[in-house]
Design a protein around this motif. Structure first.
Motif, PDB file in Angstrom:
ATOM      1  N   ALA A 128      -0.897   6.433  -0.922  1.00 41.74           N
ATOM      2  CA  ALA A 128       0.412   5.793  -0.773  1.00 41.74           C
ATOM      3  C   ALA A 128       1.276   6.555   0.234  1.00 41.74           C
ATOM      4  CB  ALA A 128       1.121   5.731  -2.125  1.00 41.74           C
ATOM      5  N   GLU A 185       2.553   3.725  -4.908  1.00 44.78           N
ATOM      6  CA  GLU A 185       1.481   4.136  -5.810  1.00 44.78           C
ATOM      7  C   GLU A 185       1.666   3.358  -7.105  1.00 44.78           C
ATOM      8  OE1 GLU A 185       1.877   8.207  -6.664  1.00 44.78           O
ATOM      9  OE2 GLU A 185       0.111   8.286  -7.954  1.00 44.78           O
ATOM     10  N   PRO A 202       6.750  15.617  -4.850  1.00 49.09           N
ATOM     11  CA  PRO A 202       5.883  15.507  -6.025  1.00 49.09           C
ATOM     12  C   PRO A 202       4.397  15.584  -5.701  1.00 49.09           C
ATOM     13  CG  PRO A 202       7.122  13.474  -5.699  1.00 49.09           C
ATOM     14  CD  PRO A 202       7.484  14.374  -4.595  1.00 49.09           C
ATOM     15  N   SER A 205      -4.380   8.316  -5.475  1.00 51.41           N
ATOM     16  CA  SER A 205      -3.506   7.212  -5.092  1.00 51.41           C
ATOM     17  C   SER A 205      -2.202   7.723  -4.500  1.00 51.41           C
ATOM     18  CB  SER A 205      -3.227   6.329  -6.297  1.00 51.41           C
ATOM     19  OG  SER A 205      -2.693   7.109  -7.338  1.00 51.41           O
ATOM     20  N   THR A 206      -1.762   8.903  -4.962  1.00 49.14           N
ATOM     21  CA  THR A 206      -0.512   9.466  -4.415  1.00 49.14           C
ATOM     22  C   THR A 206      -0.648   9.691  -2.922  1.00 49.14           C
ATOM     23  OG1 THR A 206      -0.519  10.747  -6.450  1.00 49.14           O
ATOM     24  CG2 THR A 206       1.254  11.168  -4.914  1.00 49.14           C
ATOM     25  N   GLN A 214       4.207  12.669 -13.958  1.00 52.79           N
ATOM     26  CA  GLN A 214       4.160  13.436 -12.718  1.00 52.79           C
ATOM     27  C   GLN A 214       2.737  13.688 -12.246  1.00 52.79           C
ATOM     28  OE1 GLN A 214       6.802  13.970 -10.953  1.00 52.79           O
ATOM     29  NE2 GLN A 214       8.006  13.021 -12.555  1.00 52.79           N
ATOM     30  N   ALA A 215       1.771  13.075 -12.928  1.00 52.26           N
ATOM     31  CA  ALA A 215       0.385  13.330 -12.535  1.00 52.26           C
ATOM     32  C   ALA A 215       0.139  12.840 -11.116  1.00 52.26           C
ATOM     33  CB  ALA A 215      -0.563  12.622 -13.500  1.00 52.26           C
ATOM     34  N   PRO A 259       0.800  -1.224   0.000  1.00 55.27           N
ATOM     35  CA  PRO A 259       0.000   0.000   0.000  1.00 55.27           C
ATOM     36  C   PRO A 259       0.832   1.273   0.000  1.00 55.27           C
ATOM     37  CG  PRO A 259      -0.044  -1.006   2.161  1.00 55.27           C
ATOM     38  CD  PRO A 259       0.668  -1.959   1.263  1.00 55.27           C
ATOM     39  N   GLY A 298      -2.640  12.013  -8.142  1.00 58.52           N
ATOM     40  CA  GLY A 298      -4.046  11.719  -7.940  1.00 58.52           C
ATOM     41  C   GLY A 298      -4.298  11.231  -6.537  1.00 58.52           C
ATOM     42  N   ALA A 345      -5.428   2.085  -4.994  1.00 57.65           N
ATOM     43  CA  ALA A 345      -4.233   2.727  -5.512  1.00 57.65           C
ATOM     44  C   ALA A 345      -3.960   2.354  -6.958  1.00 57.65           C
ATOM     45  CB  ALA A 345      -3.035   2.355  -4.641  1.00 57.65           C
ATOM     46  N   LEU A 346      -4.683   1.402  -7.483  1.00 57.71           N
ATOM     47  CA  LEU A 346      -4.423   0.963  -8.845  1.00 57.71           C
ATOM     48  C   LEU A 346      -5.290   1.793  -9.779  1.00 57.71           C
ATOM     49  CD1 LEU A 346      -3.025  -1.254 -10.568  1.00 57.71           C
ATOM     50  CD2 LEU A 346      -5.060  -2.604 -10.246  1.00 57.71           C
ATOM     51  N   ALA A 347      -4.703   2.727 -10.475  1.00 55.01           N
ATOM     52  CA  ALA A 347      -5.483   3.632 -11.323  1.00 55.01           C
ATOM     53  C   ALA A 347      -5.350   3.171 -12.755  1.00 55.01           C
ATOM     54  CB  ALA A 347      -4.973   5.054 -11.164  1.00 55.01           C
ATOM     55  N   ALA A 371      -5.495   4.237 -15.893  1.00 51.54           N
ATOM     56  CA  ALA A 371      -5.609   5.601 -16.399  1.00 51.54           C
ATOM     57  C   ALA A 371      -6.121   5.651 -17.829  1.00 51.54           C
ATOM     58  CB  ALA A 371      -4.249   6.281 -16.302  1.00 51.54           C
TER      59      ALA A 371
END
Lengths: 160, 289
Positions: free
Chosen positions: B36, A74, B123, B32-33, B27-28, A71, B30, B7-9, B11
């Motif tokens: 995490a 990312e 980031p 999930s960032t 560098q996007a 987790p 979202g 967290a699994l995007a 896209a």
């Protein structure tokens, strides 16, 4: 007659901006707390090309479980048409590593992902020293084999 | 519990990659960032959007969005309290001006920005530079403030004990470079004054070792003594420089003397302490009487 002393401007300026002059302490990951170095993994694949077939199967069968087990990372999956499949890892120290998995089978991709995940992010370098120390000395590190004293714990009185 | 599935995007499901550059995609940032980031720091916030709010500087916050301003205000005070307590306890010989310098120099915004970079927060930051031509100006300050906001968020969401634990593990565990922070410009004068105040014998400098005196690269090792006790040692290519360094070393050794904390005793330790006795059986009753 009023006399005054000019304030020491330079010292005042240095004190005010002291946090910029002082080099902040180097982070020691693991001392106090551990921050996982790998922060993001990007999987790029192509829908149509043959080299991405193993990658597609990995993404469909094993990638979600990997993301669940980690987790702190990312996980991003992006199509990248007409290109070979790659795994790109981003680390907290700003470095990146990329591995093309065009020639990997479905069983080899998890190993690639694991090695990218476990990497610290630092560039590969040659360590010429066998001891890295915060308090280096010209005399080197302690060695018990190179002392003239012999410490003995006994119940006899020490002979002076 | 932050599941990895969140967290699994995926896209590319809806949009076709068009004019967006590869770099921008990489560098996007979202949801999930932030999930995490929370997991990497072993935090579980009750409020889901809190981490995103921590990373949103007010320059990037729209009219409706919340920024990290208020969290930063609280967090700065929580952080400085913990740091101040720790420094006051650890350095018993420092003056309050020195303590202030150490706190400002080693736990100020630049150092906190370094901590934030180590977390991987850079980031994830959402901010806009005031100087349009140079988008990087102000990054360090914004990142330092975001770390303060993070401490504030932990304080508000998980309580003061959790905030204290976080600061102790991530920020107070770093070594402090007292020599650079204390900035001693006139060590000889300060050392003479200090020794007079403490009633010690006046400082005397003696050469301990030397080499290459009449060459182009001499090395002198000089010790500063109070009577027979050496209080500081320094090297230099001239006697004067070596004496300067020795006096500075003596001052650093005095002022930056650290008290290394023993771990705080828990209740279990106290109970064990009461039961345990090193006396043998025959003496134990007399000892416990």
């Amino acid at each position: 007659m009023v006399s005054f002393r000019l304030p020491n401007v330079l010292n005042a300026v240095i004190k005010a901006h002291l946090d910029e002059f002082v080099r902040p302490a180097k982070p020691k990951n693991g001392v106090g707390a551990f921050v996982f170095p790998c922060r993001k993994l990007v999987f790029n694949y192509c829908e149509r090309s043959g080299s991405s077939r193993a990658m597609l199967e990995y993404l469909q069968t094993r990638a979600v479980q990997f993301a669940r087990d980690n987790p702190q990372i990312e996980v991003i999956v992006q199509p990248r048409p007409s290109r070979h499949p790659i795994v790109r890892a981003f680390y907290t120290n700003g470095q990146q590593r990329t591995k093309c998995v065009r020639r990997c089978t479905v069983d080899e991709i998890p190993e690639v992902v694991k090695s990218l995940r476990d990497h610290s992010g630092h560039r590969l370098r040659r360590w010429n020293k066998y001891v890295l120390s915060d308090t280096p000395s010209v005399r080197g590190i302690y060695s018990p084999f190179h002392t003239s004293e012999v410490h003995v714990i006994s119940d006899q009185k020490p002979r002076n | 519990m932050m599941l990895g599935a969140r967290a699994l995007a995926i896209a590319g499901r809806a949009q076709v990659r068009g004019a967006a550059t590869e770099a921008a995609e990489r560098q996007a940032v979202g949801r999930s960032t932030y999930a995490a980031l929370e997991s990497r720091l072993n935090l579980q916030f009750g409020d889901r959007g809190l981490m995103e709010r921590v990373c949103t500087h007010r320059s990037a916050a729209g009219s409706g969005e919340a920024s990290n301003e208020r969290l930063q205000w609280v967090g700065k005070r929580v952080l400085n309290l913990q740091v101040g307590e720790h420094l006051e306890r650890t350095y018993p010989n420092m003056t309050v001006e020195m303590l202030q310098d150490v706190q400002h120099g080693s736990f100020g915004l630049s150092s906190l920005a370094e901590v934030g970079r180590h977390f991987g927060m850079q980031p994830a930051l959402r901010w806009r530079s005031t100087v349009k031509e140079e988008p990087g100006v102000g990054a360090t300050k914004v990142l330092g403030k975001a770390v303060q906001a993070l401490v504030g968020a932990i304080y508000k969401d998980r309580g003061p004990a959790a905030a204290r634990d976080f600061v102790r593990r991530h920020i107070l565990s770093r070594p402090v470079d007292t020599e650079t922070v204390l900035q001693i410009k006139n060590p000889r004068v300060l050392l003479a004054q200090l020794m007079q105040r403490k009633g010690m014998e006046r400082p005397v400098a003696r050469i301990l070792k030397e080499t290459g005196r009449f060459t182009s690269s001499p090395v002198f090792i000089v010790g500063v003594f109070s009577g027979v006790k050496m209080v500081g040692m320094g090297f230099g290519s001239s006697l004067r420089m070596a004496e300067h360094r020795a006096a500075k070393d003596a001052l650093i050794k005095y002022y930056a003397k650290e008290i290394k904390d023993l771990p705080p005793a828990s209740d279990q330790d106290a109970a064990e302490e009461a039961e345990l006795s090193f006396f043998e059986a025959k003496d134990r009753e007399r000892a416990q009487a």
